[in-house]
Design a protein around this motif. Structure first.
Motif, mmCIF file in Angstrom:
data_model
loop_
_atom_site.group_PDB
_atom_site.id
_atom_site.type_symbol
_atom_site.label_atom_id
_atom_site.label_comp_id
_atom_site.label_asym_id
_atom_site.label_seq_id
_atom_site.Cartn_x
_atom_site.Cartn_y
_atom_site.Cartn_z
ATOM 1 N N LYS A 31 57.294 29.063 29.387
ATOM 2 C CA LYS A 31 57.129 29.909 29.745
ATOM 3 C C LYS A 31 58.419 30.691 30.679
ATOM 4 O O LYS A 31 58.375 32.666 30.808
ATOM 5 N N GLU A 32 60.127 30.515 31.680
ATOM 6 C CA GLU A 32 60.912 30.728 31.702
ATOM 7 C C GLU A 32 61.827 30.986 30.976
ATOM 8 O O GLU A 32 62.747 31.372 30.963
ATOM 9 N N GLY A 33 62.350 29.230 30.961
ATOM 10 C CA GLY A 33 63.627 28.822 30.313
ATOM 11 C C GLY A 33 64.547 27.896 29.947
ATOM 12 O O GLY A 33 63.647 26.851 30.605
ATOM 13 N N TYR A 34 65.907 27.117 29.793
ATOM 14 C CA TYR A 34 65.782 26.674 29.518
ATOM 15 C C TYR A 34 67.656 26.246 29.350
ATOM 16 O O TYR A 34 67.946 27.458 29.027
ATOM 17 N N LEU A 35 68.556 25.820 29.345
ATOM 18 C CA LEU A 35 69.721 24.931 29.026
ATOM 19 C C LEU A 35 69.508 25.251 26.934
ATOM 20 O O LEU A 35 69.453 24.747 26.987
ATOM 21 N N PHE A 36 70.667 25.816 26.801
ATOM 22 C CA PHE A 36 71.122 25.387 25.272
ATOM 23 C C PHE A 36 72.346 25.342 25.021
ATOM 24 O O PHE A 36 73.231 26.216 25.783
ATOM 25 N N VAL A 37 73.075 24.006 24.648
ATOM 26 C CA VAL A 37 73.983 24.069 24.209
ATOM 27 C C VAL A 37 74.713 23.680 22.677
ATOM 28 O O VAL A 37 73.963 23.376 21.841
ATOM 29 N N SER A 38 75.261 24.591 22.383
ATOM 30 C CA SER A 38 75.709 25.145 21.094
ATOM 31 C C SER A 38 77.506 24.222 20.618
ATOM 32 O O SER A 38 78.272 24.836 20.548
ATOM 33 N N LYS A 39 76.960 23.255 20.275
ATOM 34 C CA LYS A 39 78.063 22.636 20.932
ATOM 35 C C LYS A 39 78.527 22.228 18.819
ATOM 36 O O LYS A 39 79.313 21.826 18.297
ATOM 37 N N GLU A 40 77.521 22.192 17.833
ATOM 38 C CA GLU A 40 77.471 22.045 16.765
ATOM 39 C C GLU A 40 78.026 23.548 15.325
ATOM 40 O O GLU A 40 79.284 23.725 14.740
ATOM 41 N N ASN A 41 76.942 24.831 15.992
ATOM 42 C CA ASN A 41 78.077 25.881 15.531
ATOM 43 C C ASN A 41 78.477 26.912 15.594
ATOM 44 O O ASN A 41 79.154 28.207 15.629
ATOM 45 N N LYS A 42 79.875 26.952 16.951
ATOM 46 C CA LYS A 42 80.373 27.736 17.723
ATOM 47 C C LYS A 42 81.794 26.891 18.499
ATOM 48 O O LYS A 42 81.181 26.363 18.980
ATOM 49 N N SER A 43 82.335 27.323 18.259
ATOM 50 C CA SER A 43 83.941 26.366 18.303
ATOM 51 C C SER A 43 84.263 26.721 19.943
ATOM 52 O O SER A 43 84.846 25.567 20.070
ATOM 53 N N GLU A 44 83.600 27.661 20.847
ATOM 54 C CA GLU A 44 83.630 27.824 21.823
ATOM 55 C C GLU A 44 82.504 26.791 22.838
ATOM 56 O O GLU A 44 82.596 26.404 23.822
ATOM 57 N N GLN A 45 81.680 26.198 21.756
ATOM 58 C CA GLN A 45 80.846 25.331 22.534
ATOM 59 C C GLN A 45 79.846 25.764 23.797
ATOM 60 O O GLN A 45 79.805 24.921 24.846
ATOM 61 N N PRO A 46 79.816 26.873 23.831
ATOM 62 C CA PRO A 46 78.752 27.925 24.531
ATOM 63 C C PRO A 46 77.656 26.778 25.385
ATOM 64 O O PRO A 46 76.524 26.179 24.571
ATOM 65 N N ILE A 47 77.477 26.670 26.707
ATOM 66 C CA ILE A 47 76.228 26.056 27.827
ATOM 67 C C ILE A 47 75.862 27.584 28.180
ATOM 68 O O ILE A 47 76.481 27.817 29.090
ATOM 69 N N ASN A 48 74.552 28.056 27.827
ATOM 70 C CA ASN A 48 73.717 29.194 27.877
ATOM 71 C C ASN A 48 72.414 28.906 29.033
ATOM 72 O O ASN A 48 71.903 28.220 28.078
#
Length: 204
Positions: A169-186
């Motif tokens: 219902k609210e949110g979570y963290l997501f790590v884009s390690k495999e598909n983005k070179s900057e590997q953002p944590i959102n």
């Protein structure tokens, strides 16, 4: 050649989106005029548009964030950048960056685009940055608490639940390690969650 072509095409779509957004602001804003910012230094500080009150001497700094990776799709969530990599080093994302002047985020979602060069509709959600950060603080979500979790999640791509937030219902963290070179944590937050708690309102 393909990369250059895609880059030029992306710039073209961004420029077209800006024109489309201007028409949305022009038709939907009440008591405010708007001015698009072209100064790169101001843009770097999180200012893409100015909202100016017609009668009061009030100007709000608006940072536009568009889901351009999800054209012709309507996601119920938005990604708020916490951290990213540059030259292999972790950098602070824009949400908690104290150097940003942003008063409101203009979140552009459900962007529908007809080839070759026409945007047909979108949703615009205005988020009060100060209220959002303050509200997250009350739930125990801040830069320090998230950074404490980063060491355990940065190496694993995908969704990571947080004890402070209801993932559904609210949110979570997501790590884009495999598909983005900057590997953002959102920090992924549900738009309806923000609206329900009066941290945001839908403009369009």
């Amino acid at each position: 050649m393909g990369l250059k072509s895609n880059f030029k095409e992306d710039l073209k779509k961004e420029k077209l989106l800006s024109v489309f957004l201007d028409s949305c602001y022009n038709s939907k804003l009440r008591n405010y005029s708007f001015e698009r910012v072209t100064n790169l230094s101001e843009q770097f500080k999180g200012v893409d548009v100015l909202f100016k009150h017609h009668k009061k001497e009030i100007t709000y700094y608006i940072d536009e964030k568009a889901q351009l990776d999800y054209i012709n799709d309507d996601l119920p969530t938005f990604a708020f950048e916490i951290s990213y990599l540059k030259n292999g080093k972790a950098k602070e994302g824009w949400l908690f960056d104290e150097n940003k002047k942003t008063d409101f985020y203009s979140l552009i979602t459900a962007i529908y685009f007809d080839e070759p060069d026409s945007y047909t509709s979108c949703k615009i959600t205005l988020v009060n940055r100060k209220k959002l950060i303050s509200f997250l603080q009350t739930k125990g979500v801040n830069q320090i608490s998230i950074l404490q979790q980063l060491n355990s999640v940065r190496s694993r791509h995908g969704k990571h639940s947080m004890k402070e937030l209801d993932e559904r219902k609210e949110g979570y963290l997501f790590v884009s390690k495999e598909n983005k070179s900057e590997q953002p944590i959102n920090l992924i937050l549900r738009l309806e969650f923000l609206i329900q708690h009066k941290l945001a309102r839908r403009l369009v």
